[in-house]
Design a protein around this motif. Structure first.
Motif, PDB file in Angstrom:
ATOM      1  N   THR A   1       0.832  -1.282  -0.030  1.00 57.10           N
ATOM      2  CA  THR A   1      -0.133   0.003  -0.048  1.00 57.10           C
ATOM      3  C   THR A   1       0.820   1.242  -0.078  1.00 57.10           C
ATOM      4  O   THR A   1       1.912   1.320   0.568  1.00 57.10           O
ATOM      5  N   PHE A   2       0.492   2.228  -0.842  1.00 58.44           N
ATOM      6  CA  PHE A   2       1.184   3.590  -0.736  1.00 58.44           C
ATOM      7  C   PHE A   2       0.354   4.743   0.002  1.00 58.44           C
ATOM      8  O   PHE A   2       0.413   5.740  -0.501  1.00 58.44           O
ATOM      9  N   SER A   3      -0.595   4.195   0.911  1.00 59.54           N
ATOM     10  CA  SER A   3      -1.396   5.446   1.453  1.00 59.54           C
ATOM     11  C   SER A   3      -0.601   6.470   2.040  1.00 59.54           C
ATOM     12  O   SER A   3      -1.273   7.502   2.355  1.00 59.54           O
ATOM     13  N   ASN A   4       0.542   6.158   2.601  1.00 56.03           N
ATOM     14  CA  ASN A   4       1.355   7.214   3.154  1.00 56.03           C
ATOM     15  C   ASN A   4       2.293   7.691   2.371  1.00 56.03           C
ATOM     16  O   ASN A   4       3.227   8.482   2.911  1.00 56.03           O
ATOM     17  N   TYR A   5       2.101   7.434   1.109  1.00 52.89           N
ATOM     18  CA  TYR A   5       3.278   8.008   0.070  1.00 52.89           C
ATOM     19  C   TYR A   5       2.560   8.997  -1.051  1.00 52.89           C
ATOM     20  O   TYR A   5       1.440   8.759  -1.484  1.00 52.89           O
ATOM     21  N   ALA A   6       3.346  10.190  -1.186  1.00 59.06           N
ATOM     22  CA  ALA A   6       3.034  11.176  -2.433  1.00 59.06           C
ATOM     23  C   ALA A   6       2.755  10.193  -3.737  1.00 59.06           C
ATOM     24  O   ALA A   6       3.940   9.120  -3.670  1.00 59.06           O
ATOM     25  N   MET A   7       2.245  10.287  -4.703  1.00 59.16           N
ATOM     26  CA  MET A   7       2.061   9.763  -5.949  1.00 59.16           C
ATOM     27  C   MET A   7       2.254  10.881  -7.055  1.00 59.16           C
ATOM     28  O   MET A   7       1.849  11.866  -6.787  1.00 59.16           O
TER      29      MET A   7
END
Length: 124
Positions: free
Chosen positions: A27-33
């Motif tokens: 999961t990349f919910s805590n990452y800017a994309m």
């Protein structure tokens, strides 16, 4: 970790496309994309980025008012709605995830995970 970009295609100037980037493996919910693009014989450039919460977005000047980046953390997916497309938008579009949690930047070098790219061609 896999980022799968889709939604590219051939469209006439003035048309619209919606790109999607589905993330699997973590999961990349805590990452800017972000979305970046590379035209033939040009360097990869920043198009739009979105913070981990979705509350902050950045756009390159040439797409402001025409493109909208969004994310659905529940689906681990980001989107790029592209309206009023111009021939100069023609490029391969890449989605990417930032290397550091809770940091938001527009520098491609700060993004560690990249999708395979999807071709967008805008005819005049």
């Amino acid at each position: 970790v896999q980022l799968q970009a889709s939604g590219g295609g051939l469209v006439q100037a003035g048309g619209s496309l919606r790109l999607s980037c589905a993330v699997s493996g973590r999961t990349f919910s805590n990452y800017a994309m972000g979305w970046f693009r590379q035209a033939p014989e040009k360097e990869r450039e920043f198009v739009a980025t979105i913070s981990w919460s979705g509350s902050s977005t950045f756009y390159t000047e040439s797409v402001k008012g025409r493109f909208t980046i969004s994310r659905d953390s529940a689906k681990n997916t980001i989107y790029l709605q592209m309206n009023s497309l111009k021939p100069e938008d023609t490029a391969v579009y890449y989605c990417a995830a930032h290397r550091t949690p809770r940091v938001h930047s527009i520098v491609p070098g700060n993004y560690a995970y990249w999708g395979q790219g999807t071709q967008v061609t805008v005819s005049s």
